[in-house]
Enzyme design. Structure first.
Site, PDB file in Angstrom:
ATOM      1  N   LYS A 155      15.855 -17.958  22.346  1.00 53.29           N
ATOM      2  CA  LYS A 155      14.759 -16.894  22.216  1.00 53.29           C
ATOM      3  C   LYS A 155      13.338 -17.717  22.466  1.00 53.29           C
ATOM      4  O   LYS A 155      12.532 -17.266  23.445  1.00 53.29           O
ATOM      5  CB  LYS A 155      14.482 -16.463  20.980  1.00 53.29           C
ATOM      6  CG  LYS A 155      15.637 -15.356  20.761  1.00 53.29           C
ATOM      7  CD  LYS A 155      15.861 -14.738  19.504  1.00 53.29           C
ATOM      8  CE  LYS A 155      17.068 -13.896  19.260  1.00 53.29           C
ATOM      9  NZ  LYS A 155      17.183 -13.231  17.773  1.00 53.29           N
ATOM     10  N   ASP A 198      11.765  -6.753  16.796  1.00 53.36           N
ATOM     11  CA  ASP A 198      13.394  -6.184  16.767  1.00 53.36           C
ATOM     12  C   ASP A 198      13.492  -4.840  16.347  1.00 53.36           C
ATOM     13  O   ASP A 198      14.780  -4.357  16.587  1.00 53.36           O
ATOM     14  CB  ASP A 198      13.764  -7.136  15.486  1.00 53.36           C
ATOM     15  CG  ASP A 198      14.592  -8.403  15.637  1.00 53.36           C
ATOM     16  OD1 ASP A 198      14.862  -8.506  16.805  1.00 53.36           O
ATOM     17  OD2 ASP A 198      14.326  -9.217  14.845  1.00 53.36           O
ATOM     18  N   GLN A 252      14.889 -14.173  12.120  1.00 56.15           N
ATOM     19  CA  GLN A 252      16.196 -14.326  12.513  1.00 56.15           C
ATOM     20  C   GLN A 252      17.093 -14.064  11.263  1.00 56.15           C
ATOM     21  O   GLN A 252      16.917 -14.611   9.938  1.00 56.15           O
ATOM     22  CB  GLN A 252      16.602 -15.627  12.805  1.00 56.15           C
ATOM     23  CG  GLN A 252      17.938 -15.712  13.384  1.00 56.15           C
ATOM     24  CD  GLN A 252      18.029 -14.910  14.715  1.00 56.15           C
ATOM     25  OE1 GLN A 252      17.302 -14.636  15.463  1.00 56.15           O
ATOM     26  NE2 GLN A 252      19.553 -14.768  14.954  1.00 56.15           N
TER      27      GLN A 252
END
Ligand code: GUN
Length: 313
Positions: free
Chosen positions: A80, A147, A124
Site C-alpha cells: 500500500k 477504508d 490494517q
C-alpha cells in the site's frame, strides 16, 4: 453430476465486451479479467490527479497504521505504501508493537486526525485481540476513513450516499464496469458476509440494480445459491471452496480470496482450474482483485484530499 441450467443470452442493454467465453472441444474457457491492467490504468489517473493537487499546494497524504508482526499484514501494508509513493502521494507507515494498549493506539489515531498533511488513515486489520477494532475504527475521523469502515461511512453506503466505498468491493465494481457486465436485474450472489467485503459488496451490487443473495457459513446448500448467480463474488477466506460444479455456465466469477495453498502457491477461494471451464469470465489469483484493492485505496485517498482541498480553498 451437476444439473446446470444453460446460461441465457446476455440480458439488458449492456452486453459484456470482449470475446466472451471461448469454446474448445466442448469446454468453455472463461475470459480472464485482468486486475493488474485495470489497476495500472486507475493508478495512472490517480497520479495525474495527485500531481494537479500537489501543484495547488496540497499533496495527498495517507497514513497506514500497522500493529504487531503478522507477516501477511506486513506485506499488504508495504504494498500500500509503495503504491502511494509510485502515484506521487505522500505516505507514512506507523508500526506499533503487538502489546500496544488500546488507549495508546487511540491517541495515535487522534493525532493523525488532527494532522493536515494526512487525508487518509488506514488501520490494517486484524488487530491484536486485546484491542477493540470497532472502537479504533470509530476513532478515525469519518472524512479520513479511506477504508470506508467507520459506522457513519457504512451507514452512508447503506443509504445510497457513500462518502468512501470500501476498497475491495469498490475494486470489484470497477472490474464489472470495465468488463461491461450488466447488473440491472442480474442475479448476484455474494459468498461471505464480512464487514470488509461481503456486506458492502452486497450493498454496491444492490444499488447497481442486481438482485442480491448474501450467503454465509450457515447457508444451506451453498451450491444451489451459487449456481443461480449471473455474477458470483466469493470472499470466504477458504481456499478453493467454490469449484466449477457450483458455477452457472457463462457466469462472471470474482474471486476475492488470497490464500497460501498446500503447494505453497497463492490460490483464491475459487478453484480456478474447474471454474474457468464453466464461467464466462473470471478473475485470477494473483492478478485479479488484489491489485484493485490497492488502486481503490489510492482513489479514496485522492478523493479525501480533493475534498479537503476544496473545503479549505
Ligand atoms: N485487512 C484485510 N483487508 C483489509 C482492508 O481492506 N483494510 C484494512 N484496513 N485491513 C484489511
Amino acid at each position: 453430476m451437476h444439473d446446470f441450467e444453460p446460461a441465457g443470452p446476455p440480458q439488458g442493454p449492456n452486453p459484456p465486451r470482449g470475446n466472451g467465453a471461448q469454446r474448445h472441444g466442448g469446454n468453455m474457457t472463461a475470459r480472464i479479467i485482468d486486475g493488474n491492467a485495470l489497476s495500472a490504468r486507475i493508478r495512472e489517473d490517480v497520479a495525474e490527479r495527485a500531481q494537479k493537487l500537489t501543484g495547488r499546494g496540497v499533496r495527498p497524504g495517507l497514513a497506514v497504521v500497522l500493529v504487531g508482526e503478522d507477516p501477511a499484514s506486513q506485506v499488504y501494508v508495504r504494498n500500500k505504501v509503495a503504491a502511494c509513493e509510485k502515484a506521487g502521494l505522500y505516505s507514512i507507515k506507523e508500526q506499533y508493537p503487538a502489546h500496544i494498549t488500546e488507549a495508546e493506539l487511540l491517541s495515535h489515531i487522534a493525532r493523525l486526525n488532527q494532522d493536515p498533511a494526512i487525508h487518509g488513515i488506514l488501520v490494517q486489520l486484524p488487530l491484536p485481540k486485546h484491542i477493540d477494532s470497532h472502537k479504533v475504527i470509530e476513532a478515525i475521523a469519518a472524512e479520513k476513513d479511506v477504508d470506508g469502515f467507520h459506522i457513519s461511512n457504512a451507514g452512508l453506503l447503506m443509504t445510497g450516499q457513500p462518502l468512501f466505498r470500501p476498497c475491495t468491493p469498490y475494486g470489484v465494481m470497477k472490474m464489472l464496469e470495465s468488463e461491461g457486465v450488466p447488473l440491472r436485474g442480474a442475479e448476484a450472489v455474494v459468498v461471505g458476509a464480512s464487514n470488509i467485503v461481503g456486506k458492502p459488496m452486497a450493498m454496491l451490487l444492490l444499488q447497481a440494480g442486481a438482485t442480491v443473495t448474501l450467503c454465509n457459513s450457515k447457508t444451506r446448500d451453498l451450491g444451489a445459491q451459487t449456481r443461480r448467480a449471473d455474477v458470483l463474488v466469493v470472499a470466504t477466506g477458504r481456499p478453493r471452496m467454490v469449484d466449477g460444479g457450483m458455477v452457472k455456465p457463462g457466469a462472471v466469477v470474482i474471486d476475492v480470496g488470497i490464500n497460501r495453498g498446500e503447494d505453497g502457491k497463492l490460490c483464491g477461494d475459487v478453484d480456478f482450474a474447474s471454474a474457468s471451464q464453466v464461467a464466462g469470465a473470471i478473475t485470477p489469483v494473483p492478478g485479479g482483485v488484489g491489485p484493485m484493492t490497492i488502486a481503490m485505496l489510492l482513489v479514496n485517498t485522492i478523493e479525501a484530499a480533493e475534498r479537503a482541498a476544496g473545503a479549505t480553498a
